[in-house]
Motif scaffolding. Structure first.
Motif, PDB file in Angstrom:
ATOM      1  N   TYR A  59     -21.337   6.908   8.746  1.00 44.43           N
ATOM      2  CA  TYR A  59     -20.200   6.694   7.523  1.00 44.43           C
ATOM      3  C   TYR A  59     -19.827   8.676   7.382  1.00 44.43           C
ATOM      4  N   GLN A  60     -18.110   8.812   7.727  1.00 45.43           N
ATOM      5  CA  GLN A  60     -18.120   9.627   7.465  1.00 45.43           C
ATOM      6  C   GLN A  60     -17.670  10.358   6.811  1.00 45.43           C
ATOM      7  N   ASN A  61     -17.206   9.420   5.176  1.00 41.27           N
ATOM      8  CA  ASN A  61     -16.624   9.504   4.386  1.00 41.27           C
ATOM      9  C   ASN A  61     -17.929   9.730   2.960  1.00 41.27           C
ATOM     10  N   GLU A  62     -19.083   9.429   3.679  1.00 37.07           N
ATOM     11  CA  GLU A  62     -20.558   9.300   2.609  1.00 37.07           C
ATOM     12  C   GLU A  62     -21.026  10.435   3.131  1.00 37.07           C
ATOM     13  N   LYS A 126     -19.486   9.046  -2.733  1.00 37.18           N
ATOM     14  CA  LYS A 126     -18.614   8.481  -1.295  1.00 37.18           C
ATOM     15  C   LYS A 126     -17.203   8.758  -2.065  1.00 37.18           C
ATOM     16  N   LEU A 127     -16.080   8.605  -0.498  1.00 39.49           N
ATOM     17  CA  LEU A 127     -15.133   8.845  -0.548  1.00 39.49           C
ATOM     18  C   LEU A 127     -13.905   8.259  -0.237  1.00 39.49           C
ATOM     19  N   ASN A 128     -13.502   7.364  -0.693  1.00 37.38           N
ATOM     20  CA  ASN A 128     -11.968   6.783  -0.099  1.00 37.38           C
ATOM     21  C   ASN A 128     -10.871   8.095  -0.258  1.00 37.38           C
ATOM     22  N   SER A 129      -9.669   7.229   0.314  1.00 39.31           N
ATOM     23  CA  SER A 129      -8.102   8.347   0.008  1.00 39.31           C
ATOM     24  C   SER A 129      -8.109   8.096  -1.262  1.00 39.31           C
ATOM     25  N   ARG A 188     -14.005  16.681   3.465  1.00 42.84           N
ATOM     26  CA  ARG A 188     -12.823  15.271   3.293  1.00 42.84           C
ATOM     27  C   ARG A 188     -12.535  14.592   2.150  1.00 42.84           C
TER      28      ARG A 188
END
Length: 206
Positions: A59-62, A126-129, A188
């Motif tokens: 999980y690269q965005n967490e 946790k990230l998204n765009s 990120r």
């Protein structure tokens, strides 16, 4: 006690499901017993796989980080899982009756115990765009609206440009964890406008 309420709620839900499964298992409906047991085992297995994937850096965005309740949850999983495993192992040995009920409970006990062994912190960024979320917090933060993120040893505050704030409390962050979270956000978040204010009050601009 209020620090533990959310986790106590989760534990009571687990115990409630076990009680519910016990009741329906006594009904003359083996199909319902099988379906319920499979769903419960799948739920526990999912959490184990999720933790293993996180440990394997899938999980690269967490990023997950410690809370005050982590040890409480871990010990509860180990204790509850251990008791269920031992109880139903003894029951199977003594009765020599490998019923679906006993088998599902034995598997559940092993999986609950495994969830305690394969432990990850319960705090989560946790990230998204477009959004940043904190585990257990309903409000999501639009990245374009974030003005600053304040990271302290016991809480994280996300401050928006409209003056609103999203807070996650009851954390247990050391200087190393604060540095890890800061590095994660710097890597990120694709923006130069968000400031990170660690506990030292030094300001890092992304």
């Amino acid at each position: 006690m209020k620090h533990y309420w959310q986790d106590i709620k989760s534990i009571l839900q687990v115990i409630g499901f076990i009680g519910f499964y016990f009741l329906i298992s006594n009904e003359d409906n083996p199909l319902l017993t099988i379906i319920s047991g499979i769903c419960w085992v799948a739920f526990l297995t999912y959490h184990i796989i999720d933790k293993m994937r996180y440990k394997a850096h899938k999980y690269q965005n967490e990023i997950r980080f410690p809370t005050r309740n982590d040890n409480f949850l871990r010990m509860t999983s180990l204790t509850l899982g251990g008791l269920i495993t031992v109880s139903f192992s003894i029951s199977l040995i003594l009765s020599m009756d490998a019923s679906l009920f006993s088998i599902f409970f034995l598997i559940s006990g092993i999986l609950i115990f495994a969830n305690g062994l394969i432990d990850t912190p319960n705090g989560k960024f946790k990230l998204n765009s477009e959004e940043l979320t904190l585990h257990g917090i309903k409000n999501k933060s639009e990245i374009r609206d974030i003005e600053s993120i304040s990271i302290k040893n016991n809480q994280i505050l996300i401050n928006a440009s409209d003056g609103s704030t999203v807070i996650q409390e009851n954390l247990q962050l050391t200087e190393k964890w604060i540095a890890n979270i800061t590095d994660f956000l710097k890597l990120r978040l694709n923006t130069d406008n968000i400031k990170i204010l660690p506990a030292s009050n030094s300001i890092h601009t992304l």
